[in-house]
Design an enzyme around this catalytic site. Structure first.
Site, PDB file in Angstrom:
ATOM      1  N   LYS A  20       0.718  -1.163  -0.052  1.00  0.00           N
ATOM      2  CA  LYS A  20      -0.020   0.237  -0.021  1.00  0.00           C
ATOM      3  C   LYS A  20       0.846   1.228   0.121  1.00  0.00           C
ATOM      4  CE  LYS A  20      -4.274  -0.174   0.706  1.00  0.00           C
ATOM      5  NZ  LYS A  20      -4.711  -0.816  -0.302  1.00  0.00           N
ATOM      6  N   THR A  65      -2.768  -5.862   0.293  1.00  0.00           N
ATOM      7  CA  THR A  65      -2.171  -4.162   0.674  1.00  0.00           C
ATOM      8  C   THR A  65      -3.108  -3.733   1.506  1.00  0.00           C
ATOM      9  OG1 THR A  65      -3.637  -3.212  -0.903  1.00  0.00           O
ATOM     10  CG2 THR A  65      -1.318  -4.252  -1.934  1.00  0.00           C
ATOM     11  N   HIS A 267      18.050  30.280 -10.153  1.00  0.00           N
ATOM     12  CA  HIS A 267      18.650  31.409 -10.804  1.00  0.00           C
ATOM     13  C   HIS A 267      17.842  32.719 -10.447  1.00  0.00           C
ATOM     14  CE1 HIS A 267      21.174  28.819 -13.387  1.00  0.00           C
ATOM     15  NE2 HIS A 267      20.301  28.390 -13.783  1.00  0.00           N
TER      16      HIS A 267
HETATM   17  O1  LIG Z   1      27.409  27.173  -9.998  1.00  0.00           O
HETATM   18  C1  LIG Z   1      26.945  27.312 -11.178  1.00  0.00           C
HETATM   19  N1  LIG Z   1      27.488  26.010 -11.758  1.00  0.00           N
HETATM   20  C2  LIG Z   1      27.283  25.926 -13.184  1.00  0.00           C
HETATM   21  O2  LIG Z   1      27.784  24.754 -13.886  1.00  0.00           O
HETATM   22  C3  LIG Z   1      26.617  27.005 -13.971  1.00  0.00           C
HETATM   23  N2  LIG Z   1      26.423  27.109 -15.197  1.00  0.00           N
HETATM   24  C4  LIG Z   1      25.821  28.217 -15.379  1.00  0.00           C
HETATM   25  O3  LIG Z   1      25.342  28.694 -16.403  1.00  0.00           O
HETATM   26  N3  LIG Z   1      25.708  28.809 -13.995  1.00  0.00           N
HETATM   27  C5  LIG Z   1      26.288  28.138 -13.383  1.00  0.00           C
HETATM   28  N4  LIG Z   1      26.326  28.175 -11.688  1.00  0.00           N
END
Ligand SMILES: O=c1[nH]c(=O)c2[nH]c(=O)[nH]c2[nH]1
Length: 318
Positions: A20, A65, A267
């Site tokens: 389960k 189950t 990012h």
């Molecule tokens: O810390 C990072 N590693 C990467 O491999 C990478 N590649 C990227 O475009 N920015 C970053 N930043």
């Protein structure tokens, strides 16, 4: 012309498991007016001598189950939930020992943390009254994970966490990388570094003859070390930060032999405010656009020397 008929290929059953998935169990423990809460999502996977149910439909070896779900609830009541790991070990042992056809049990557990809502300072309870301690707010942070596997003689415990979001607003650089004709990324000596940590760590503990780790303490300490290493590393890449996080756990926690981390690079891009006549520079306290995708994905295992790498490369399969 002779007719060419292909011989019927023999067909056999491959790997199989059943149980389960995602039994949600919440256990309240009362200590007078103070209550404690454990909130788990438990998935049971059993395997063993299960050919017949697949080949002929005979259920003679099949513990339903539904029964595995009931066992999760009954064990929570009968024995309580000390830690996810302890609870999983107890369940795995039960299925393997009590059912002859079951040779292997794997218990996966997600744990959702709750925090006590403390009585307000501004609204103190009347003198002498029992301060109610039964109100909780769900912690919006990480989910704790545990996977316990038992094949009757050997044990493997892998614990971890996911969805732990962290950010450094400086002390992160990224430069000196390979550049080809498709490279547009500007080098940076001051950037935001943010990630959502998904990590798994494997205990050296492999069975009853060894003393069991203190599971709750171990989790809290490892979480602390991961956060401190993230915060304390002056980062030249997320790869370097990842290694520091894993190495710190291996160095500081004797009970752990292997750590695997999967770190999406969340990012943060500087917004172009030039059209509005505004300068937007990191050094002045900038405005960023938090992108959700695509994201860099940095993953690695950090091991105690001499230990085998057993945690799967792709953590979504664990
Ligand atoms: O810390 C990072 N590693 C990467 O491999 C990478 N590649 C990227 O475009 N920015 C970053 N930043």
């Amino acid at each position: 012309m002779a007719e060419h008929t292909r011989p019927a290929r023999p067909v056999i059953l491959g790997q199989n498991q059943y149980g389960k998935a995602e039994t949600r169990v919440v256990k309240v423990t009362r200590d007078g007016a103070t209550h404690h809460l454990k909130d788990l999502n438990v998935s049971v996977s059993l395997s063993g001598d299960m050919e017949e149910v697949h080949y002929s439909g005979s259920n003679a070896h099949v513990l339903p189950t539904d029964t595995t779900k009931n066992t999760v609830y009954a064990f929570a009541k009968e024995y309580g939930i000390e830690s996810a790991e302890q609870f999983g070990i107890h369940l795995a042992r039960h299925f393997v020992i009590s059912q002859e056809p079951i040779h292997r049990a794997r218990i996966r557990i997600e744990e959702y943390a709750w925090e006590r809502i403390e009585a307000s300072d501004a609204d103190p309870a009347p003198l002498g009254a029992d301060v109610p301690r039964h109100s909780f707010v769900r912690k919006g942070q990480e989910t704790r994970l545990a996977q316990i596997t038992c094949d009757g003689s050997s044990w493997e415990v892998v614990s971890g966490l996911k969805d732990l979001v962290v950010m450094n607003t400086t002390d992160s650089e990224f430069w000196g990388y390979v550049k080809d004709k498709y490279t547009t990324l500007p080098e940076t000596h001051d950037r935001v570094l943010a990630t959502e940590v998904s990590g798994r760590w494997r205990f050296g503990w492999s069975g009853d003859e060894q003393p069991m780790p203190a599971w709750e303490k171990s989790y809290e300490e490892i979480r602390k070390h991961l956060l401190q290493a993230f915060a304390g590393t002056y980062s030249l890449s997320l790869q370097q930060t990842l290694y520091q996080m894993g190495a710190r756990v291996i160095e500081q926690r004797d009970e752990i032999d292997e750590v695997r981390l999967s770190l999406p690079n969340k990012h943060h891009f500087l917004v172009d405010l030039e059209p509005f006549g505004l300068k937007n520079a990191t050094a002045d306290g900038a405005v960023y656009f938090a992108a959700d995708r695509p994201y860099g994905l940095i993953e690695a295992t950090v091991l105690r020397e001499g230990s085998a790498a057993r945690i799967p490369v792709d953590l979504t399969t664990l």
